[in-house]
Design a protein around this motif. Structure first.
Motif, PDB file in Angstrom:
ATOM      1  N   ASN C  33      53.744  50.759  74.244  1.00  0.00           N
ATOM      2  CA  ASN C  33      53.205  49.448  73.877  1.00  0.00           C
ATOM      3  C   ASN C  33      52.618  48.838  75.152  1.00  0.00           C
ATOM      4  OD1 ASN C  33      54.852  49.912  71.503  1.00  0.00           O
ATOM      5  ND2 ASN C  33      56.581  49.177  72.735  1.00  0.00           N
ATOM      6  N   ILE C  34      51.304  48.723  75.207  1.00  0.00           N
ATOM      7  CA  ILE C  34      50.658  48.348  76.466  1.00  0.00           C
ATOM      8  C   ILE C  34      50.235  46.879  76.433  1.00  0.00           C
ATOM      9  CG2 ILE C  34      48.738  48.844  78.035  1.00  0.00           C
ATOM     10  CD1 ILE C  34      48.851  51.731  77.110  1.00  0.00           C
ATOM     11  N   ALA C  35      50.715  46.121  77.430  1.00  0.00           N
ATOM     12  CA  ALA C  35      50.384  44.701  77.542  1.00  0.00           C
ATOM     13  C   ALA C  35      48.871  44.526  77.698  1.00  0.00           C
ATOM     14  CB  ALA C  35      51.108  44.081  78.729  1.00  0.00           C
ATOM     15  N   CYS C  36      48.358  43.410  77.204  1.00  0.00           N
ATOM     16  CA  CYS C  36      46.912  43.219  77.062  1.00  0.00           C
ATOM     17  C   CYS C  36      46.377  42.024  77.846  1.00  0.00           C
ATOM     18  CB  CYS C  36      46.576  43.044  75.591  1.00  0.00           C
ATOM     19  SG  CYS C  36      47.071  44.413  74.546  1.00  0.00           S
ATOM     20  N   GLY C  37      47.089  41.592  78.880  1.00  0.00           N
ATOM     21  CA  GLY C  37      46.536  40.554  79.748  1.00  0.00           C
ATOM     22  C   GLY C  37      46.912  39.127  79.379  1.00  0.00           C
ATOM     23  N   TYR C  38      47.710  38.941  78.347  1.00  0.00           N
ATOM     24  CA  TYR C  38      48.111  37.577  77.986  1.00  0.00           C
ATOM     25  C   TYR C  38      49.485  37.253  78.575  1.00  0.00           C
ATOM     26  CZ  TYR C  38      44.442  35.702  74.943  1.00  0.00           C
ATOM     27  OH  TYR C  38      43.280  35.151  74.459  1.00  0.00           O
ATOM     28  N   HIS C  39      50.512  37.969  78.134  1.00  0.00           N
ATOM     29  CA  HIS C  39      51.851  37.704  78.703  1.00  0.00           C
ATOM     30  C   HIS C  39      52.058  38.520  79.969  1.00  0.00           C
ATOM     31  CE1 HIS C  39      52.814  41.584  76.865  1.00  0.00           C
ATOM     32  NE2 HIS C  39      53.855  41.615  77.644  1.00  0.00           N
ATOM     33  N   ALA C  40      51.224  39.552  80.170  1.00  0.00           N
ATOM     34  CA  ALA C  40      51.358  40.463  81.307  1.00  0.00           C
ATOM     35  C   ALA C  40      50.178  41.424  81.258  1.00  0.00           C
ATOM     36  CB  ALA C  40      52.670  41.242  81.230  1.00  0.00           C
ATOM     37  N   GLY C  41      50.035  42.220  82.324  1.00  0.00           N
ATOM     38  CA  GLY C  41      48.958  43.201  82.365  1.00  0.00           C
ATOM     39  C   GLY C  41      47.655  42.588  82.823  1.00  0.00           C
ATOM     40  N   ASP C  42      46.803  43.420  83.379  1.00  0.00           N
ATOM     41  CA  ASP C  42      45.440  42.987  83.719  1.00  0.00           C
ATOM     42  C   ASP C  42      44.530  44.180  83.482  1.00  0.00           C
ATOM     43  OD1 ASP C  42      45.301  44.683  86.015  1.00  0.00           O
ATOM     44  OD2 ASP C  42      46.194  43.137  87.265  1.00  0.00           O
ATOM     45  N   PRO C  43      43.214  44.004  83.548  1.00  0.00           N
ATOM     46  CA  PRO C  43      42.329  45.115  83.195  1.00  0.00           C
ATOM     47  C   PRO C  43      42.575  46.393  84.005  1.00  0.00           C
ATOM     48  CG  PRO C  43      41.082  43.079  83.188  1.00  0.00           C
ATOM     49  CD  PRO C  43      42.448  42.742  83.730  1.00  0.00           C
ATOM     50  N   GLN C  44      42.879  46.257  85.290  1.00  0.00           N
ATOM     51  CA  GLN C  44      43.133  47.461  86.098  1.00  0.00           C
ATOM     52  C   GLN C  44      44.402  48.167  85.622  1.00  0.00           C
ATOM     53  OE1 GLN C  44      41.933  44.412  87.782  1.00  0.00           O
ATOM     54  NE2 GLN C  44      40.091  45.565  87.292  1.00  0.00           N
ATOM     55  N   VAL C  45      45.422  47.373  85.352  1.00  0.00           N
ATOM     56  CA  VAL C  45      46.689  47.947  84.884  1.00  0.00           C
ATOM     57  C   VAL C  45      46.500  48.590  83.506  1.00  0.00           C
ATOM     58  CG1 VAL C  45      49.035  47.358  84.142  1.00  0.00           C
ATOM     59  CG2 VAL C  45      48.113  46.357  86.245  1.00  0.00           C
ATOM     60  N   VAL C  88      45.552  37.874  68.709  1.00  0.00           N
ATOM     61  CA  VAL C  88      45.871  39.285  68.502  1.00  0.00           C
ATOM     62  C   VAL C  88      44.592  40.114  68.408  1.00  0.00           C
ATOM     63  CG1 VAL C  88      47.002  40.936  66.945  1.00  0.00           C
ATOM     64  CG2 VAL C  88      48.136  38.773  67.523  1.00  0.00           C
ATOM     65  N   ILE C  89      43.595  39.593  67.706  1.00  0.00           N
ATOM     66  CA  ILE C  89      42.305  40.303  67.648  1.00  0.00           C
ATOM     67  C   ILE C  89      41.765  40.507  69.065  1.00  0.00           C
ATOM     68  CG2 ILE C  89      39.859  40.057  66.992  1.00  0.00           C
ATOM     69  CD1 ILE C  89      40.787  38.669  64.437  1.00  0.00           C
ATOM     70  N   TYR C  90      41.792  39.447  69.847  1.00  0.00           N
ATOM     71  CA  TYR C  90      41.262  39.494  71.222  1.00  0.00           C
ATOM     72  C   TYR C  90      41.950  40.589  72.031  1.00  0.00           C
ATOM     73  CZ  TYR C  90      39.806  37.616  75.810  1.00  0.00           C
ATOM     74  OH  TYR C  90      39.269  37.448  77.066  1.00  0.00           O
ATOM     75  N   GLN C  91      43.280  40.610  71.959  1.00  0.00           N
ATOM     76  CA  GLN C  91      44.037  41.532  72.801  1.00  0.00           C
ATOM     77  C   GLN C  91      43.916  42.982  72.327  1.00  0.00           C
ATOM     78  OE1 GLN C  91      47.924  39.780  74.403  1.00  0.00           O
ATOM     79  NE2 GLN C  91      47.397  38.222  72.909  1.00  0.00           N
ATOM     80  N   ILE C  92      43.931  43.178  71.014  1.00  0.00           N
ATOM     81  CA  ILE C  92      43.728  44.554  70.518  1.00  0.00           C
ATOM     82  C   ILE C  92      42.353  45.042  70.943  1.00  0.00           C
ATOM     83  CG2 ILE C  92      43.527  46.052  68.498  1.00  0.00           C
ATOM     84  CD1 ILE C  92      45.296  44.141  66.940  1.00  0.00           C
ATOM     85  N   GLY C  93      41.348  44.174  70.773  1.00  0.00           N
ATOM     86  CA  GLY C  93      39.987  44.550  71.132  1.00  0.00           C
ATOM     87  C   GLY C  93      39.879  44.934  72.595  1.00  0.00           C
ATOM     88  N   ALA C  94      40.475  44.114  73.459  1.00  0.00           N
ATOM     89  CA  ALA C  94      40.394  44.374  74.894  1.00  0.00           C
ATOM     90  C   ALA C  94      41.006  45.729  75.234  1.00  0.00           C
ATOM     91  CB  ALA C  94      41.090  43.249  75.656  1.00  0.00           C
TER      92      ALA C  94
ATOM     93  N   ILE D  89      34.765  45.980  80.746  1.00  0.00           N
ATOM     94  CA  ILE D  89      35.328  46.724  79.603  1.00  0.00           C
ATOM     95  C   ILE D  89      36.231  45.797  78.779  1.00  0.00           C
ATOM     96  CG2 ILE D  89      36.975  48.541  78.946  1.00  0.00           C
ATOM     97  CD1 ILE D  89      35.923  50.209  81.278  1.00  0.00           C
ATOM     98  N   TYR D  90      37.090  45.084  79.472  1.00  0.00           N
ATOM     99  CA  TYR D  90      38.049  44.184  78.810  1.00  0.00           C
ATOM    100  C   TYR D  90      37.315  43.168  77.932  1.00  0.00           C
ATOM    101  CZ  TYR D  90      42.075  40.954  78.456  1.00  0.00           C
ATOM    102  OH  TYR D  90      43.095  40.149  78.008  1.00  0.00           O
ATOM    103  N   GLN D  91      36.305  42.548  78.497  1.00  0.00           N
ATOM    104  CA  GLN D  91      35.617  41.470  77.791  1.00  0.00           C
ATOM    105  C   GLN D  91      34.765  41.980  76.638  1.00  0.00           C
ATOM    106  OE1 GLN D  91      34.317  38.036  80.500  1.00  0.00           O
ATOM    107  NE2 GLN D  91      34.904  39.540  82.019  1.00  0.00           N
ATOM    108  N   ILE D  92      34.082  43.108  76.853  1.00  0.00           N
ATOM    109  CA  ILE D  92      33.310  43.677  75.737  1.00  0.00           C
ATOM    110  C   ILE D  92      34.271  44.036  74.602  1.00  0.00           C
ATOM    111  CG2 ILE D  92      31.811  45.554  74.952  1.00  0.00           C
ATOM    112  CD1 ILE D  92      30.833  45.912  77.803  1.00  0.00           C
ATOM    113  N   GLY D  93      35.367  44.677  74.978  1.00  0.00           N
ATOM    114  CA  GLY D  93      36.343  45.087  73.962  1.00  0.00           C
ATOM    115  C   GLY D  93      36.855  43.904  73.155  1.00  0.00           C
ATOM    116  N   ALA D  94      37.199  42.833  73.877  1.00  0.00           N
ATOM    117  CA  ALA D  94      37.749  41.651  73.200  1.00  0.00           C
ATOM    118  C   ALA D  94      36.737  41.088  72.202  1.00  0.00           C
ATOM    119  CB  ALA D  94      38.140  40.603  74.234  1.00  0.00           C
ATOM    120  N   LEU D  95      35.471  40.984  72.619  1.00  0.00           N
ATOM    121  CA  LEU D  95      34.463  40.443  71.700  1.00  0.00           C
ATOM    122  C   LEU D  95      34.209  41.397  70.533  1.00  0.00           C
ATOM    123  CD1 LEU D  95      32.554  38.006  71.238  1.00  0.00           C
ATOM    124  CD2 LEU D  95      30.741  39.392  72.246  1.00  0.00           C
TER     125      LEU D  95
END
Lengths: 258, 258, 258, 258
Positions: C33-45, C88-94, D89-95
């Motif tokens: 289960n990979i964090a998506c930058g909201y509660h944790a994680g960032d694009p590099q991670v 949730v849409i935002y984070q899944i998409g990212a 990548i993150y931002q395109i994915g989210a949108l």
């Protein structure tokens, strides 16, 4: 008797994230630079870190940075001097809240990371930082890189009516003009503990640095920047302190020097 | 002579985003609640807003909120009392930096949005907020909802050694127990300017509120919360001020009342 | 042959901050289960973690949380169902962006922390999450707490046309109604590795849990939640996996089960 | 028949903060660059903006920026190419999540503000952006500044297997080398609507720009960047569209051109 301050960045944890061995390294330093919630730190961490400094008799300083937690304040950000001034006022003020809570008088302000780096030798950014410090509390000491920029910084500090303290880095090599060797160049960081201890002694005892090309530099130095990131860094900070004391140097906070 | 303060939330712009007609409404109020960068506001906005308050002879207060810019501090966040205390210390401290810059003495602290709402009648959150205020500056006045919770709040303020000021809302209806009618119920907000002006007069002249069910409530009231969100709100704030002055009420900052 | 999935939260580092022993625990699990930058994680991670999962043959899921890095998504936030759906849409998409980068098909979505907790048995939040999953990709499996809420969740998943997988916690005690014992009660977390291993075996082999009061519960279970926070957690995850395999259980990703 | 696309930045509101007259300007454009939550925008705004674009028959593109809401992505940030690639990548994915929700195929990617500016003529940043686009979806069109850098950009786009579209600015003056006049210089922005309309016509009809020093430049141009920030900007966008159509130019989305 020769006096030197030892400063270390602290309070850089955030939420669930722990960074630095603050509880260990605090025993070996005289001044703590405490993150203020921009590049690192949060209100709970700030509260705890100021309390810990007080309990250990360590002086407290603000360590303001760029508003870039994701980059830990280590990325250049092209902010205007007005923005920088306001960022610094905000962060000093916020930390002052916790100093008041714990009955601690804030001693100094040392900018963090690339806010520190970008301001070296940059008149408008340096003036913005000095203005922020003076605006909040004229008793605060401005900690800056010693050497090359000292006359510029002295002029600005004098204009703003604040004191300045010069810092040196035992674990970094210097260029012949008194600036730090860029981290992008090989050898910029001194990995050998014996060499950095030797450099710390020269800095503290003689105000002297031997640049990478062999040039001997003399500069006023009030404080040495040491580290507490990991067990080895803490161990090294302790060793340097012991070596300084063995040579008769008094580890003395900035406020008792400048 | 009857005295009343008029307060308004200000400094809620952020970066490129502008919110509120601060420059207009400032002419009609006596106390400004200035956002501190958590739910709204940024260092540049805080600087500018404190300066504007000083120039207009309006007293400055901190308006701390939850760390939730995206939700404008209007979402309940389940923070511990310790977290709340530290959030509030941080934000008061940060705003104090700009007060010092402009030679302004901070007058009061009024929590924002759902930090305000969640703390109403909640002993541990109220104590956390009071403790934060007392820790930073015992001269700060704690602004709270008047009525139902006044004895609880008085007890806490007394414990912490701070003053308290009671607030009322001319454009909101009240329940018979002195609490605000929930915004989820129809009629919670009084849209008719004549009715809210009338309620403001009753509040200021008689410390009296007629609840939605007709019950007459008497409560101590020091300040009325008015708005500057849009031209109509500004116009209404001006009208209420004029109506109050026409009835001989002196618009008087909190610090000259409590 | 009995099949069970082992899932673990990953990619919860942020900037300079490291959290979790992802590189170790990845060897013992089947779904990350990979964090998506909201509660944790960032694009590099996120990039690095998706790559690591692919290299280890571990299936990837999104682990969306509340937008609260400072609280690690572990504070209740009173968001509307529409807000939750869009978060949730935002984070899944990212995260999908990084899956596409690495040629990985995303397998599942498991909400994090208090977004997970608040949605248990909550019809409108559960529907918001399911709607988000269905909107982005109907092949994604929705991972939810098994037991008490299973019929509600099944109904919603059926409406939205997505599959659901039920999760159980070997290191948590359960109430007789099939819910988790609140962490605020003593004994909510099972500290004894033998006991949690035994519970894992019962869950995997028999779909059975013995509640704190001795009640025997039977519930459908597809995945066990294990941990990689520290060396002891990693060791324990490995032990449980070995115990399961020794009993003939096949460690099988969700997509091969539901 | 000459074809040109009209693009406009949209979805730059955030939480309670409204920016731009999206609902008005959408009527006059063919491609919308939608902010993705880094420099502006939030999940609710993204959802709403994608839906509005679909309802108006306007094509959707991602408008990724630096992670700097306070600076609206308009400050240089010294990020590495790897960081930039992952941010994009993150931002395109989210949108994309919201595009899938609304059954919309994403058409293009146009970096925002100083991410756009810093990448002009910068090979490593341009490659990072192109790599991000290619990684998520090879059908996406990369929108870049036309003119001076076109051969560099073509080479990179060809390497990555993506299409490129060249953009021009009717309300900006150009240098003789085809770059935009720096905003720091007087006259960089064309305030006179007649002049910018005339420039738009030359761009669309003749692929021609007259630089500030009188030099005539010819460059491939697929899309004109117009604005919807305020009533005057919206009015001007409409005027330019009408002038183009009056001259027989077909307002055509990028995907139908390149």
């Amino acid at each position: 008797m020769r006096k030197i301050d030892i400063n270390c960045d602290m309070g850089e944890s955030f939420g669930v994230y722990t960074l630095g061995m603050d509880g260990e390294v605090i025993q070996y330093i005289s001044s703590a630079n405490i993150a203020c919630g921009y590049h690192a730190g949060d209100p709970q961490v700030m509260n705890k870190t100021v309390r810990m400094a007080r309990e250990n008799g360590v002086r407290v300083g603000a360590h303001p940075g760029f508003p870039d937690l994701a980059g830990f304040g280590r990325r250049n950000m092209d902010c205007t001097p007005d923005e920088v001034r306001d960022f610094v006022i905000y962060q000093i003020g916020a930390l002052k809240g916790f100093c008041t809570l714990h009955g601690v008088e804030m001693q100094h302000v040392k900018p963090h990371g690339n806010l520190y780096n970008m301001s070296v030798g940059n008149e408008s950014l340096s003036r913005a930082i000095a203005e922020a410090i003076a605006a909040v509390d004229r008793n605060l000491i401005w900690v800056v890189l010693g050497g090359a920029q000292s006359s510029l910084v002295r002029k600005i500090a004098s204009e703003k009516g604040i004191r300045v303290a010069f810092e040196a880095f035992p674990d970094r090599t210097y260029e012949s003009d008194g600036t730090l060797t860029s981290r992008k160049k090989p050898g910029a960081v001194i990995e050998d503990p014996l060499k950095s201890t030797e450099q710390a002694l020269r800095m503290a005892l003689d105000n002297e640095i031997t640049a990478a090309d062999g040039t001997r530099l003399t500069m006023e130095i009030h404080t040495l920047c040491l580290h507490g990131d990991n067990p080895s860094a803490v161990h090294h900070t302790r060793s340097i302190r012991q070596a300084l004391e063995a040579e008769g140097v008094s580890i003395t906070p900035l406020a008792d020097q400048v």
